[in-house]
Each structure stands twice: as structure tokens, then as C-alpha cells.
Design an enzyme around this catalytic site. Structure first.
Site, mmCIF file in Angstrom:
data_model
loop_
_atom_site.group_PDB
_atom_site.id
_atom_site.type_symbol
_atom_site.label_atom_id
_atom_site.label_comp_id
_atom_site.label_asym_id
_atom_site.label_seq_id
_atom_site.Cartn_x
_atom_site.Cartn_y
_atom_site.Cartn_z
ATOM 1 N N GLN A 133 -14.975 5.282 -7.986
ATOM 2 C CA GLN A 133 -13.530 5.013 -8.025
ATOM 3 C C GLN A 133 -13.190 3.867 -7.076
ATOM 4 O O GLN A 133 -12.133 3.266 -7.187
ATOM 5 C CB GLN A 133 -12.746 6.270 -7.629
ATOM 6 C CG GLN A 133 -12.852 7.390 -8.667
ATOM 7 C CD GLN A 133 -12.028 8.621 -8.335
ATOM 8 O OE1 GLN A 133 -12.529 9.725 -8.426
ATOM 9 N NE2 GLN A 133 -10.761 8.473 -7.963
ATOM 10 N N ARG A 187 -6.691 14.951 -8.220
ATOM 11 C CA ARG A 187 -5.479 14.418 -8.844
ATOM 12 C C ARG A 187 -4.248 14.544 -7.943
ATOM 13 O O ARG A 187 -3.189 15.034 -8.345
ATOM 14 C CB ARG A 187 -5.210 15.102 -10.182
ATOM 15 C CG ARG A 187 -4.389 14.188 -11.088
ATOM 16 C CD ARG A 187 -4.292 14.681 -12.497
ATOM 17 N NE ARG A 187 -3.610 13.680 -13.306
ATOM 18 C CZ ARG A 187 -3.905 13.411 -14.550
ATOM 19 N NH1 ARG A 187 -4.856 14.050 -15.167
ATOM 20 N NH2 ARG A 187 -3.219 12.488 -15.206
ATOM 21 N N CYS A 188 -4.428 14.133 -6.697
ATOM 22 C CA CYS A 188 -3.255 14.075 -5.836
ATOM 23 C C CYS A 188 -3.542 13.128 -4.695
ATOM 24 O O CYS A 188 -4.668 12.691 -4.515
ATOM 25 C CB CYS A 188 -2.849 15.446 -5.314
ATOM 26 S SG CYS A 188 -3.892 16.096 -4.007
ATOM 27 N N GLU A 244 -0.497 11.335 -10.644
ATOM 28 C CA GLU A 244 -0.802 12.612 -10.028
ATOM 29 C C GLU A 244 0.392 13.539 -9.907
ATOM 30 O O GLU A 244 0.221 14.746 -9.739
ATOM 31 C CB GLU A 244 -1.418 12.357 -8.654
ATOM 32 C CG GLU A 244 -2.745 11.648 -8.852
ATOM 33 C CD GLU A 244 -3.254 10.964 -7.629
ATOM 34 O OE1 GLU A 244 -2.453 10.734 -6.728
ATOM 35 O OE2 GLU A 244 -4.442 10.667 -7.583
#
Ligand code: CDP
Length: 806
Positions: free
Chosen positions: A237, A384-385, A760
Site C-alpha cells: 500500500q 479500513r479506518c 473508510e
């Protein structure tokens, strides 16, 4: 101005710029099976590496018999920690300031930990080698309960840290203690609690889960012994950071390392960190002088690469009797597993947990987080945050429900009473964050009207009556969640990773014919960057989005950036794109002034070119200006049309939303049905409404997964339970409810195009909405708090504990 031939509207439409529901350009290859993922990389002579992993959670390694595996046909090497020690590579630094074993040395600290790396001619021979390797262990007492980690008689896990009383984030008071970190004003918060009419306190568990991207992690390393060049393909990522870390660890000069993140099949935080597999593929390639590939299987991914959450939270609120919240406090016990491999900005060992005062104007707040070691896999990533925001939002959105119960108030009304008001922005929270913009009451009202909140409460009351009268066995829950995210890490004043500020970048090169290529420091894992960054550039430069190629992930060509996670791409790289586009436009304006022989101040921008003010027919389109940039520029100006922008944001962006979940529960089985889920999001300026909707659908589905089923659990002896998709809940279209989406649009005042992140938000806001719905169903029957995951079995057990079923 109209050009006479094509209207402004038509020209604007042709650009497919900001606000357009442009179809995803990357899907042309994805939907035809033409994506190019790491496992698609096949090089001549390539070898395959696979790990021998520990069957025990805590054990001493007595002996490894390499010959047992070397005898297997096709196996070419067996690498153990002993081989790495002379290279000083048996440990690697983590992003959290700890070290992590690349291969276990002397001791294993979690089940499935990497013990040896078998390199073979193909994947199958490697697997046979893994089977064959004889390792002798002596079992040790495992520590599986974070609550017992700091007991006086708790086993010593990290012998490598013996005598180390200072950690990366302050003093260590126990052999299994990592750090204790605090934020807010403890004394002022105590004062608020002292003068409050009402105080509530509740234990909230946020269990261990895993991001579980569809594509597992993997890498291919190719060390060229002739040129000394290392090429590394991987599921990264943050490819630029990986290159820097690889250079620092290996001492290979950074310009001799090329990191390529090809297409990535989902990351959700799982692909931020550096894993032993990446390091071992490099070591394998250096030692064997051939390319080496390493690809995880599903169980390895779920049981060894970064987990998320595992926060044990004690939350408190203090309020007046009419519901004005005066203070908030929370104490967290954070289970970090065997190594502290959290992926957070260096300064914040608990990420952005201190956004936990939420969307409410709370005068005083304090939180503390204590991280401990256990015999579990390392990690602690933001699934996802934006760095522990899900945990933070869960804390406030659950405890406010508990307060509503204590006060006998409606949960939505209590929220409305405490919202930060529109005129308070920019609003500084008790934890010191400056919320950039928002209009919470308007968003909440729109959402409540959309779901007919009063109607729902009436329906619920009727169902309670029927249940109590013995006419029905079904109950109904209405889950409210109003969240504020903090995304766009980040201002370098707050955020760095290993000392590198968390800026991001865009470089754009416009070719003579008016087509362009733009490269960015972030890396899409499915978010649609190739589509949306071209839209930002189209609006800024007047070059149609279809004429702009977006490229990310190759450190040899893309400008340096800190990567994609924490919904930072739009707030940071999106801003860099807008500003790079503006630089192109500025140069084009000077060229237009030269061609049209007017002062540049006498020109105005109209969609895709510059026209003379008051004489719109005298104009030069961006296409014409691009051509001129290569043959007819003003005297003294450089030829070409290129720009680069490195953007260090002045602040985070603070997207928010109002979510409502309605579900019904059969108390005798615990089986639930999601009747309705409504999500209103405000992410400021919306670049591509269709992609936003897709992001919201995906985020809500992962919120549903976490709240209702996902769990990485362990038995007392340290066996990981839940490390396959037989056990770990990955919802499909069959289980996933229908999502209703909606929005308001309050732009960010400091972002060049007013955009905030969104990827997110639905996860962050969704988890408490589901959990609140389950809890709300039990409120009329004396329920206060039941923990995630809300599986049918757990829901049924809770109903039983309240005497509602037997
Ligand atoms: O960093 P990441 O890409 O995961 O998250 P993001 O910045 O929230 O962007 C996710 C996707 O939504 C990208 O394709 C963005 O361009 C798009 N988006 C949008 O269209 N409008 C916004 N205001 C925010 C994001």
C-alpha cells in the site's frame, strides 16, 4: 463563454471532471481477468519460497534439522535465523519502533510464526520441503489473555527485550508492557466527572479481527548480481516507504532498489507493513542469485499478517441530568500480540484514538491506552479506518447509548443535544483536534426524516408490547450512529513514518498533442484512482479525463509519497493533483498571453482553455497551448508542460455521517434480519458520486462483517481459531443487506478542491450502527451492553441472560 460550436455545458461534460459519474477505467482490465497482480509476475529461473511455521504459540526451538528438507527433490535452500544473524537480518524494525523476528530465533511467540524459509524450484516442492523439515520444540506456557499480560507471574515473552525499561513510546513497567500513552486533560476531566449529575461506565470489547483482502500478501524479489539492482514486486500500500525501509535494512543504496506495487486486490490496512515474507524473498534472491517469489495462502494471511482491533475499552461519560455531556474518559488495554507492529504515525502509538470525543461538544476528555505483548500474531493495523478511528468511534457511539439508557432519553435526541454546532467550526475538540468543517444537525435531520425515525420508534414500541403480551417472539432494534472521522494523514507537524513526513505528491506531464500522464505517490488497491485522479486533473487543466493516464506504484517513475491507507489519497494526493494541475494551467496562461498578444491578466479560464476577457472568440484551448509549449513559448520560458507538487496538508479532513440500522431478532434462535440500512455521508466535494457509492457499499459490508461475525479467536493453548474462511466471516451477496446511501456536501475549507476522504467512513460509522441496533433491541428488556461479534449464537445467549428465552 460558448465557443460558437460547442456549448460550455457540452465541453464541461466532455472533460468528465469533478462531479461526474465516470465509469471506472481500471475495470476494463479487471472484469476481463487482465489485471496484473504480484502472482502474475513470472521471471526466467524464478524460485519459490515458503515458510515452515510454528505449531505452538510459545515454545523454545531446540533443534532444526535442515537436511530433512534439503533431501526433498526440488528444494534448493533452507534458511533459518542462524543464517540471518551474520547479516543482522534476523530481526527487522517495525513501523511502531519495535523489532520483529524475520525468522524465529531460539523462541517462537505465536502460532504459525515463521521459523524457516524453504526455497525450491516450484511452489509444490517448497510445500513438500515445509512438510519435511524436522523442528524440535519445547513448549512454554502461552499468554493468551491481555488482561493477564502484566500480572507479576505472567510468562516473559520477549527475551530479546530483557532489561529494556524504555520503549519507543516511553517507559516500560513490566516485561510484557509496550507503552502507556495518554491524551487530553486528566484533571479537568476528573473535575467534570465530580460535578456531573449522572455518570456511566461500561466495558466495551472490540475483538481481534483481520482485514482479509481477497488477494493475500506476496512478493517477488529479483536481485541482479551483475548490476547490483534489486527489483521488488509486492502487495504494497506504501511502495516508496517499503523501498526506503528495504534500503535501510539491507544497506543496498536506495537508487539501486526499484519497488513495484502492481495491481492490488484489496488492502484495508493489511498491506501497509513489512512482513517476513518480503524480507525473505529478498534474502533468497541475494543468496541464490535468482528471482524468488513468496505468496501467502489464506490461512497464513489470516493467522500471521496484521490483525486489527483487539481493544479492551473502559468508557465513561459524565452528564447533567438533562443530557448535556460534560466529560468523557476511556482506558484501553490494547493487545498487540508478540511484536508491536502497529502501523500508525510515529507520534501516535494508538493512532487517532483520541478522536473518541466524536461529534459532540464535550468540555473535558481524557484517554489512556496501554499496549501489551501476548502470544498472538503481531499487527494492529487500521482495518479500513484512519488509525484506530473505528475503535474511537465505537467507544463514543456505544457509551452515548448507555448514557441515553441511564437518562431515559432517546438516543438520537441525546446526540442532537450535544452536537458541535455549525457555527463552532473550525472546532477544537477537548483532545486538541481542529475539526475543519461540518453541519451535523442538518445531516442528522435529513437522515432521521429519510428513515422516518419517529415511525420506526412507534413500530418498535408496538413490537415490544406484542412481545411482552406473548403475541410474538420477535424484537426490533434501531441502531443510530453519528460519526466524525479524521482522515488525510497528514500534516507533517502531526504525522511521520520513520521520520518521513506524511506528505503526498503528483507529477503531471502534458504531451504535445494535449494528452497527459500523471503519476502519484499513493497506490490504489481497488479504490479507482485511475478514474478519479484523472477527473481532478481534467477539471483543473481542461484536458479530458480520457486523455490522462494515471500511474501509481513504481518507485522508479512515481514521485515519493507515503501511500494509500487511512483514506488519505484524496485529502493528500488529491490535493497535490489539483495543485499540479494549477501549475500546468498557470504556465498555459502565460503561453496563451504570448500567442494572443494580451497581458495574462486579461485572460480568463473557460472550461478547457483561456479566452480574452470580453472577447470570448479570441481563445486558445489547452490542446493548442500544449502544442505551443513544445514550439512557441514566450522568450525566456522553458519548453515543455510539466508540473510536480508535493503537498503537506495544513490539517486533516473530518468527514462525517449519520447511519441508521434497523433489524429484527428472533430471540429463540438469535437469528437476525437487517430490515434497513441507511447511510448519509458528507465527504465534502464529491469527485465521483458513483465511486463514492461503491466505497460506501464496500465499507458498510466490512462493517457488517466486523459487527456481526468476524473474529480471530484463540483457545487457551494458543491455537488460532478463525484463520480460514470456513470460520472467518466474509459476507457474500447472500448475507449482505441492501444499502441506502445519501449525502450532504460541506466542503473542507483547507483542501484545494474541498474534498475529504470517504473510503473508510462507512466502516467506521457502520460498526457502531450495527452494534447499537442489536443492543437497542434489548434496551426495552433491561439490556445495556452485549459484545461483538453479534452472531446468532451470541445474540441468543444474551437474550437468555436477560431471561427472554431458554
Ligand atoms: O485513500 P483511499 O483511496 O483509500 O480513500 P479516499 O481518498 O477516500 O478515496 C477513495 C475513492 O473515492 C477514490 O477513488 C476517490 O477519488 C473517491 N472519492 C471521491 O470521489 N470524492 C471524495 N470526496 C472522496 C473520495
Amino acid at each position: 463563454a460558448d465557443t460558437g460550436i460547442i456549448s460550455i455545458e457540452e465541453r464541461t461534460d466532455q472533460l468528465e471532471g469533478i462531479g461526474c459519474k465516470r465509469k471506472r477505467v481500471e475495470d476494463i482490465r479487471f472484469t476481463q481477468g487482465r489485471g496484473n497482480y504480484v502472482d502474475d509476475v513470472k521471471l526466467p529461473g524464478m524460485l519459490f519460497g515458503d515458510f515452515v511455521r510454528s505449531p505452538f504459540a510459545h515454545a523454545r526451538i531446540k533443534h532444526i534439522d535442515k537436511d530433512s528438507a534439503l533431501a526433498v527433490p526440488g528444494v534448493v535452500a533452507v534458511i533459518t535465523a542462524e543464517d540471518l544473524i551474520p547479516l543482522n537480518l534476523h530481526y527487522m524494525p517495525t513501523l511502531a519502533g519495535d523489532v520483529q523476528a524475520v525468522l524465529a530465533h531460539e523462541k517462537v511467540l505465536f502460532q504459525n510464526q515463521e521459523v524457516a524459509f524453504i526455497v525450491a524450484k516450484d511452489r509444490y516442492a517448497a510445500a513438500d520441503g515445509v512438510e519435511a523439515l524436522a523442528v524440535e520444540y519445547e513448549e512454554l506456557e502461552p499468554l493468551m489473555d491481555a488482561h493477564k499480560a502484566m500480572d507479576a507471574n505472567a510468562p516473559v515473552l520477549r527475551e530479546d527485550l530483557a532489561g529494556k525499561t524504555e520503549g519507543a513510546h516511553g517507559p516500560r513497567t513490566h516485561h510484557n508492557h509496550i507503552f502507556t500513552w495518554t491524551a487530553g486533560d486528566e484533571a479537568a476531566t476528573q473535575e467534570a466527572f465530580d460535578k456531573a449529575d449522572v455518570v456511566v461506565k461500561e466495558y466495551l470489547a472490540h475483538p481481534r479481527v483481520h482485514p482479509c483482502p481477497l488477494e493475500t500478501c506476496g512478493s517477488v524479489a529479483d536481485m541482479n548480481p551483475i548490476t547490483g539492482q534489486l527489483t521488488l514486486w509486492g502487495t504494497f500500500q506504501a511502495p516508496h516507504v517499503v523501498r526506503t525501509v528495504a534500503s535501510l535494512i539491507s544497506n543496498i543504496p536506495e537508487h539501486k532498489i526499484r519497488v513495484i506495487a502492481p495491481d492490488i486486490g484489496g488492502g484495508f490496512g493489511n498491506k501497509v507493513g513489512v512482513y517476513p515474507g518480503y524480507v525473505m524473498s529478498i534474502v533468497g534472491s541475494i543468496v541464490l542469485k535468482k528471482p524468488v517469489k513468496w505468496i501467502e495462502d489464506r490461512m497464513e494471511n489470516l493467522s500471521t499478517t496484521a490483525f486489527a482491533r483487539d481493544y479492551h475499552i473502559e468508557a465513561e461519560l459524565a452528564a447533567t441530568k438533562d443530557g448535556k455531556i460534560l466529560g468523557m474518559r476511556s482506558h484501553v488495554l490494547a493487545d498487540h500480540g508478540a511484536f508491536d507492529a502497529c502501523a500508525d504515525p510515529s507520534k501516535y502509538p494508538a493512532g487517532m484514538y483520541h478522536i473518541c470525543s466524536g461529534s459532540y461538544d464535550i468540555g473535558a476528555a481524557f484517554c489512556s491506552v496501554t499496549g501489551v505483548y501476548t502470544n498472538k500474531a503481531p499487527g494492529g493495523v487500521s482495518y479500513r479506518c484512519s488509525f484506530r478511528v473505528t475503535e474511537a468511534v465505537y467507544t463514543i457511539e456505544r457509551i452515548i447509548e448507555v448514557l441515553a439508557i441511564k437518562l431515559g432519553m432517546d438516543a438520537a435526541e441525546l446526540r442532537q443535544k450535544n452536537f458541535v454546532q455549525p457555527e463552532q467550526f473550525p472546532y477544537t475538540s477537548a483532545f486538541g483536534w481542529e475539526y475543519d468543517s461540518g453541519d451535523y444537525p442538518t445531516a442528522m435531520k435529513k437522515a432521521m426524516d429519510a428513515v422516518d425515525y419517529d415511525g420506526l420508534r412507534a413500530e418498535q414500541a408496538k413490537m415490544v408490547e406484542d412481545f411482552k403480551a406473548g403475541k410474538s417472539r420477535e424484537i426490533m432494534g434501531i441502531g443510530v450512529s453519528f460519526f466524525t472521522e479524521i482522515v488525510g494523514a497528514g500534516p507533517s507537524k502531526n504525522c511521520d513514518i520513520l521520520g518521513i513526513g506524511m506528505f503526498d505528491s503528483c507529477e503531471i506531464r502534458v504531451h504535445p498533442t494535449g494528452a497527459a500522464i500523471a503519476r502519484l505517490g499513493v497506490k490504489s488497491q481497488g479504490q479507482g484512482h485511475e478514474t478519479t485522479f484523472a477527473q481532478i486533473l481534467a477539471s483543473e487543466t481542461g484536458i479530458a479525463a480520457d486523455m490522462i493516464t494515471i500511474e501509481e506504484g513504481d518507485t522508479d517513475t512515481a514521485p515519493y509519497g507515503l501511500g494509500t491507507y487511512g483514506s488519505r489519497s484524496t485529502p493528500v494526493a488529491g490535493a497535490a493533483a489539483a495543485r499540479a494541475g494549477r501549475k500546468i494551467k498557470h504556465k498555459a496562461q502565460l503561453i496563451a498571453s504570448h500567442l494572443l498578444e494580451v497581458h495574462h491578466d486579461d485572460l480568463e479560464w473557460d472550461v478547457d482553455g483561456f479566452a480574452v476577457k470580453g472577447a470570448p472568440e479570441k481563445r486558445k484551448s489547452m490542446k493548442e497551448l500544449a502544442w505551443a509549449a513544445y514550439n512557441n513559448v514566450p522568450e525566456g520560458m522553458e519548453m515543455g508542460l510539466e508540473a510536480v507538487d508535493y503537498y503537506d496538508p495544513p490539517n486533516f479532513t473530518f468527514p462525517y455521517g449519520a447511519y441508521f440500522c434497523v433489524l429484527k431478532i428472533d430471540v429463540d434462535t438469535g437469528v437476525y434480519k437487517i430490515e434497513r440500512f441507511y447511510a448519509l455521508d458528507d465527504c465534502g466535494t464529491r469527485i465521483n458520486p458513483m465511486i463514492i457509492e461503491g466505497q460506501v457499499h464496500g465499507g458498510l459490508t466490512e462493517a457488517f462483517a466486523v459487527a456481526m461475525g468476524q473474529l480471530i479467536d484463540f483457545d487457551d493453548t494458543g491455537n488460532v481459531i478463525g484463520a480460514s474462511l470456513m470460520d472467518f466471516f466474509l459476507p457474500t451477496a447472500v448475507e449482505t443487506p441492501h444499502w441506502e446511501t445519501d449525502h450532504t456536501e460541506v466542503p473542507s475549507p483547507h483542501h484545494p478542491i474541498g474534498a475529504k476522504g470517504v473510503g473508510e467512513s462507512p466502516h467506521v460509522g457502520g460498526v457502531p450502527a450495527f452494534s447499537n441496533a442489536v443492543n437497542d433491541a434489548f434496551r426495552p428488556f433491561g439490556g445495556v451492553q452485549t459484545h461483538m461479534p453479534h452472531t446468532a449464537a451470541n445474540i441468543w445467549a444474551y437474550a437468555k441472560s436477560l431471561g427472554m428465552t431458554d
